[in-house]
Design a protein around this motif. Sequence first.
Motif, PDB file in Angstrom:
ATOM      1  N   UNK A   1      40.210  41.976  46.100  1.00 40.27           N
ATOM      2  CA  UNK A   1      41.113  42.416  47.153  1.00 40.27           C
ATOM      3  C   UNK A   1      42.452  42.738  46.501  1.00 40.27           C
ATOM      4  N   UNK A   2      42.784  44.021  46.488  1.00 36.89           N
ATOM      5  CA  UNK A   2      44.068  44.449  45.967  1.00 36.89           C
ATOM      6  C   UNK A   2      45.132  44.289  47.050  1.00 36.89           C
ATOM      7  N   UNK A   3      46.398  44.404  46.667  1.00 35.68           N
ATOM      8  CA  UNK A   3      47.490  44.161  47.601  1.00 35.68           C
ATOM      9  C   UNK A   3      47.401  45.054  48.841  1.00 35.68           C
ATOM     10  N   UNK A   4      47.103  46.325  48.664  1.00 32.51           N
ATOM     11  CA  UNK A   4      47.029  47.238  49.805  1.00 32.51           C
ATOM     12  C   UNK A   4      45.923  46.817  50.774  1.00 32.51           C
ATOM     13  N   UNK A   5      44.815  46.332  50.253  1.00 33.02           N
ATOM     14  CA  UNK A   5      43.733  45.844  51.105  1.00 33.02           C
ATOM     15  C   UNK A   5      44.164  44.564  51.832  1.00 33.02           C
TER      16      UNK A   5
END
Length: 155
Positions: free
Chosen positions: A69-73
Amino acid sequence: MCPSGRRFHLDAAAQSPEIRTAFKVLDADSDGRISGDDLRAFFSRFPAASDDIIASMISDADVNRSGFVEFEEFERVIFSGGDGIMEDAFRLMDLDGDGKVGFGDLKSYLMSAGMPADDEDVREMICSGGCDESIGVGFEDFLRILAVDSGNKAC
């Protein structure tokens, strides 16, 4: 510390230091993305955090299917309510399984997440969900606390 009924919009999310801080708390290895291992480390204090729940949380948030899970997600999950992710987080915080996150549940969760809060902070958070500390907050109230919902302060 408490959103106190503020309404957030997705375009403001990237500028929110609270969201960035929450992401960093979950990103245990500080590699800029949240993995299953990161969530296992974070939720290790909560017996209800099974590998299946953690895998489901990652899968639900991982739009690009990278396995992380990246920051945007993460932002998308916080500001959209997620597809079951927030419900899973709520259930993990509800230590006694009564469908409410009470004063003790919330304070314990914040402390274990590395976000120490005094009693007044916890009361303010519960109040921002439109609830009384003696009752606790249900799931919809929890979303208001996280500013996922419009969250008009009721007290």
